[in-house]
Design an enzyme around this catalytic site. Structure first.
Site, mmCIF file in Angstrom:
data_model
loop_
_atom_site.group_PDB
_atom_site.id
_atom_site.type_symbol
_atom_site.label_atom_id
_atom_site.label_comp_id
_atom_site.label_asym_id
_atom_site.label_seq_id
_atom_site.Cartn_x
_atom_site.Cartn_y
_atom_site.Cartn_z
ATOM 1 N N GLU A 1 0.883 -1.172 0.000
ATOM 2 C CA GLU A 1 0.000 0.000 0.000
ATOM 3 C C GLU A 1 0.915 1.215 0.000
ATOM 4 O O GLU A 1 1.450 1.585 1.048
ATOM 5 C CB GLU A 1 -0.900 -0.024 1.247
ATOM 6 C CG GLU A 1 -1.788 -1.256 1.349
ATOM 7 C CD GLU A 1 -3.008 -1.192 0.427
ATOM 8 O OE1 GLU A 1 -3.321 -0.087 -0.047
ATOM 9 O OE2 GLU A 1 -3.624 -2.235 0.174
ATOM 10 N N CYS B 1 -2.111 9.435 2.454
ATOM 11 C CA CYS B 1 -1.660 8.833 1.195
ATOM 12 C C CYS B 1 -2.561 9.203 0.034
ATOM 13 O O CYS B 1 -2.101 9.340 -1.087
ATOM 14 C CB CYS B 1 -1.569 7.323 1.333
ATOM 15 S SG CYS B 1 -3.115 6.572 1.848
#
Ligand code: NAD
Length: 486
Positions: free
Chosen positions: A231, A265
């Site tokens: 991720e 993110c």
């Protein structure tokens, strides 16, 4: 032994005396051995583990907000509740609700030639899962993967970030309270511990962090053929169509950008506004900030940049952009003076950017938003597609045919239309990146499946035609194959 394997052995030997690494290896070995010798936990046992996690999370809510605040210097308590505790609790509840269904063997169709045999996909625990987490949402990004790991019947070791030491220590204490150390433990420490961690032969590693370190983790995992879910990050664009109300787009883009001071993110990294609309967008952003955060410096709901190093990095990137001709617009509604020592940075828009600026090459990960212009949807799509595939994409437009065109012609990890961030909060959407933004996905059933072995099982029936496929081969088999391939 391969050179790489030899290097791994030498490296571990080098750390033989580090007590954290020694404890980590001992914990791993015990978990590994138990995962091979004990029956996998029943659904009821897995639920009990999720309940234990929920209890410890509830009991430590205040402690978590305080630890995050200490780690960031200033971390909005509300943002910790909203973006660390709530998503973890939501995933926990959703998983507990659906666990029995996900864990059941799944009936699979059988080709007529093999009927009346039957087939099932049987989810099984993988064994021991390694979870490596970053600092930006230290609780959510450690515990949401843990929920998936426990639901799938695994044991897990979490390696939280060394940049949030208070939260990492609290997580370690919470896990000790909630779990037997043969089920869940936490390995605290810096890069040396992280490197040793990623060299352990886990059954799966779920890594959340930067693209650079993700590649290092994948390299280390390759020596053990350990599968990885990565991720990662990247530059996520927001695109505003000419027809979309500018004030609404600005409000939603700034909400996504300023959450956790841009250290998210999937924060919008830069925005593409319609040609000639930069000034209007800037004005709308100023209004949004004045309304939502009329003061910034001492506002407890405006989070700081996590540390001096990250603050300095952002300042250097702004200097680099200025030196190459960018205009930098600080939004500072109360005209406050910001002290570098407190590493709080006001929302900052950047115009007149060019590709040679670091800001336009690297993920920003702070409250800075470059504003670029596009001449239409095709132009915006071309700009995005000429760059690495982003983790998230935001498109503001109410015209469904244009929305569909953007969806079809761009590839990003996930998308929110007419808002930002919110696709991550949908439990039934897989969350993950593509290309340099990551590989694999989790959340909801996708997380359960990622951390399970989905074993294919065929049940032969008492009466069947399989003998027709056995030797001695001859015209009968040839006839059969010609029927099967007709
Ligand atoms: P990072 O990659 O520096 O660190 C992440 C973790 O990796 C930390 O626990 C660290 O100790 C560990 N680590 C460091 N060196 C290692 C090594 N050599 N081997 C193994 N592990 C190592 O990332 P960060 O600065 O903590 O987080 C910011 C990055 O994370 C940003 O790029 C952001 O986009 C990304 N991120 C992605 C997601 C997502 O869900 N896709 C979520 C949050 C953050």
């Amino acid at each position: 032994m391969s050179t790489q394997a030899a290097a791994a052995v030498v490296d571990l030997a080098h750390h033989r005396d580090d007590p954290v690494i020694t404890t980590l290896r001992t914990s791993f070995q015990r978990m590994h051995q138990l995962s091979r010798s004990e029956a996998p936990p029943t659904v009821a046992e897995r639920r009990a583990r999720l309940d234990a996690l929920e209890r410890v999370l509830r009991a430590n809510q205040t402690a978590i907000t305080e630890a995050c605040n200490a780690d960031f210097g200033a971390r909005s308590r509300h943002e910790t509740l909203l973006a660390d505790i709530f998503p973890t609790m939501a995933t926990l509840k959703h998983t507990r609700k659906h666990l029995a269904g996900w864990a059941k063997p799944r009936r699979a169709p059988v080709h007529w030639a093999f009927q009346p045999g039957s087939a099932r996909v049987v989810p099984q625990p993988l064994g021991v899962i390694g979870i490596i987490a970053p600092w930006n949402y230290p609780v959510q990004l450690s515990l949401s993967p843990l929920v998936a790991a426990l639901a799938a019947g695994n044991r897990a070791i979490i390696k939280p970030s060394e940049l949030t030491p208070n939260t990492s220590a609290l997580l370690a204490k919470m896990m000790t309270e909630a779990f037997d150390p043969s089920v869940v433990t936490v390995a605290q420490g810096g890069v040396e511990v992280a490197e040793a961690f990623s060299r352990l032969p886990f059954d799966h590693i779920l890594f959340t962090g930067s693209t650079r370190v993700g590649a290092m983790v994948m390299r280390a995992a390759a020596d053990n053929l350990t599968p990885v879910t990565l991720e990662l990050g990247g530059k996520s664009p927001a695109v505003i169509h000419d027809s979309f109300p500018m004030d609404l787009a600005a409000e939603r883009i700034m909400a996504g950008k300023l959450l956790n001071a841009g250290q998210t993110c999937i924060a919008p990294d830069y925005v593409l506004v319609p040609h000639g609309k930069t000034a209007e967008f800037i004005e709308a952003c100023k209004q949004v900030v004045a309304k939502t955060r009329p003061t910034l410096r001492d506002n407890p709901d405006y989070t700081a940049v996590v540390n001096d190093r990250q603050y300095l990095r952002l300042c250097q990137w702004l200097d680099d952009a200025k030196s190459k001709g960018a205009q930098v617009i600080e939004i500072n509604p109360a005209n406050e003076e910001f002290l570098a020592a407190a590493h709080k940075m006001p929302p900052t828009l950047v115009t007149a950017t060019s590709d040679d600026m670091i800001l336009m090459q690297e993920e920003i990960f702070g409250p800075i938003l470059p504003v670029l212009e596009h001449t239409g949807t095709d132009d915006a799509i071309a700009y995005i597609n000429a760059r690495p595939r982003p983790l998230a994409l935001y498109y503001f437009d109410r015209d469904s045919s244009r929305v569909n065109a953007v969806m079809q012609r761009t590839t990003s990890g996930g998308v929110t239309i007419n808002d930002t961030i919110l696709h991550i909060a949908q439990e039934d959407l897989p969350f993950g990146g593509v290309g340099p933004a990551g590989m694999g996905a989790y959340h909801g059933q996708r997380g359960f499946d990622t951390l399970s072995h989905l074993k294919g099982v065929f049940y032969q029936s008492r009466i069947n035609g399989a003998f027709l496929m056995n030797p001695p081969y001859g015209p009968r088999l040839e006839r059969l194959v010609s029927i099967l391939t007709a």
